[in-house]
Design an enzyme around this catalytic site. Sequence first.
Site, mmCIF file in Angstrom:
data_model
loop_
_atom_site.group_PDB
_atom_site.id
_atom_site.type_symbol
_atom_site.label_atom_id
_atom_site.label_comp_id
_atom_site.label_asym_id
_atom_site.label_seq_id
_atom_site.Cartn_x
_atom_site.Cartn_y
_atom_site.Cartn_z
ATOM 1 N N ASP A 48 1.661 4.481 12.255
ATOM 2 C CA ASP A 48 1.629 3.035 12.006
ATOM 3 C C ASP A 48 1.923 2.298 13.308
ATOM 4 O O ASP A 48 3.005 2.436 13.877
ATOM 5 C CB ASP A 48 2.664 2.687 10.934
ATOM 6 C CG ASP A 48 2.580 1.245 10.455
ATOM 7 O OD1 ASP A 48 2.006 0.397 11.165
ATOM 8 O OD2 ASP A 48 3.108 0.965 9.364
ATOM 9 N N HIS A 68 -1.130 1.675 9.229
ATOM 10 C CA HIS A 68 -0.373 0.722 8.422
ATOM 11 C C HIS A 68 -0.936 0.603 7.005
ATOM 12 O O HIS A 68 -0.209 0.232 6.076
ATOM 13 C CB HIS A 68 -0.375 -0.652 9.099
ATOM 14 C CG HIS A 68 0.595 -1.619 8.501
ATOM 15 N ND1 HIS A 68 1.960 -1.476 8.618
ATOM 16 C CD2 HIS A 68 0.399 -2.751 7.760
ATOM 17 C CE1 HIS A 68 2.567 -2.475 7.992
ATOM 18 N NE2 HIS A 68 1.647 -3.257 7.461
ATOM 19 N N SER A 73 4.793 -3.399 3.469
ATOM 20 C CA SER A 73 4.408 -4.294 4.551
ATOM 21 C C SER A 73 5.227 -5.595 4.435
ATOM 22 O O SER A 73 6.454 -5.546 4.413
ATOM 23 C CB SER A 73 2.895 -4.538 4.501
ATOM 24 O OG SER A 73 2.445 -5.251 5.620
#
Length: 369
Positions: free
Chosen positions: A316, A346, A175
């Site tokens: 995602d 995600h 991320s």
Amino acid sequence: MTLALISTETTEEPSCKASVAAPAPKGGAQIGVKAARRPSELLQRDGAHDVAVAIPDDFELDFGGTLTQKRVIGRLHGKANAPLIVVAGGISADRYVHRTETKGLGWWSGAVGVRAPIDLTRFRVLAFDFAPEFGEDVKDAKTPLTITTQDQARLLALLLDHLGVEKVAAFIGCSYGGMIALAFGELFPDWAEQLVVVSAAHRPHPLATAWRGIQRRILQLGLETGRIDQAVGLARELAMTTYRTQEEFGDRFDSEAPSHAGQAYPVCDYLQARGRAYRDRTTPSRWLSLSDSIDRHRVEPEAITAPVTLIGFTTDRLCPIEDMRELADRLPNLWRFEQHASVYGHDAFLKEDKLVADILTSVLKDIDQ
């Protein structure tokens, strides 16, 4: 500039006594400049140690200005004198990547640990706290900090420089941490032997920026009205709806309506609980700073020459797989590109333990001891 060992809390790993390394030259402009590096004594000790490095007075941020914090703090885990792996996560992550007796489970205990994919009997692991700093003794800034992923990469470089790390065996970023890994590879092309980028691309997607923009306006409204706790909780509720997939929400929650208008639906109870739990994890100003940093992120993939492994999830919504495919096409040294579906969207890197473990084990298996 000094390097210091701090916070000698007891962990499941043996800790060491506080010590201070020899002073290093000041100068933010010299970060990462190739020179002979002598490994710090901290790298030669087993166990978990916090490491603090003073930030040079001339450390300027990409968009101007300087940091009010005086140091960057990292945490070493694992085996002495072993290949070093940097691990960085989302904006909620910190240096506690592995469990401790006082902090409980680390934010990625499923991947980092003894006999885990990132094996602490085989590797030395470094995680660090992103700027702006956060904690009980830190006064929240009145205005957000304009900081880039490149700035965060340079703060990490301060730690690496003064630990005397000649080579990073792998930088694993997920991320926001994946964005920092890409920025690190762009700024310091020879420092990391490989990058492993999970759920991150070379730029943010406009729809994800739109969602985060709404969160930022909620936070700003809370600051203006003095309803800070409510604002943090509500912004977190909205964020949670973007991390996961509609399939997961559909499987977990009943759509049956409550008896009266104004009563909460089960899914809303869940989100409110997650929002309340997050109030002590951040401040509005810090969240605004890091949220903006995500949307300010840009790298040129062609400038990243280190071998790169990409791990993306087709479900995602924050980092669409199409963006990672574009990144893959533009990287000059793509090793492999793993694409998988997950109901966790995600958050898959935090929830899909076996899948992530299998990939990381394969990626890291050839690192020399």
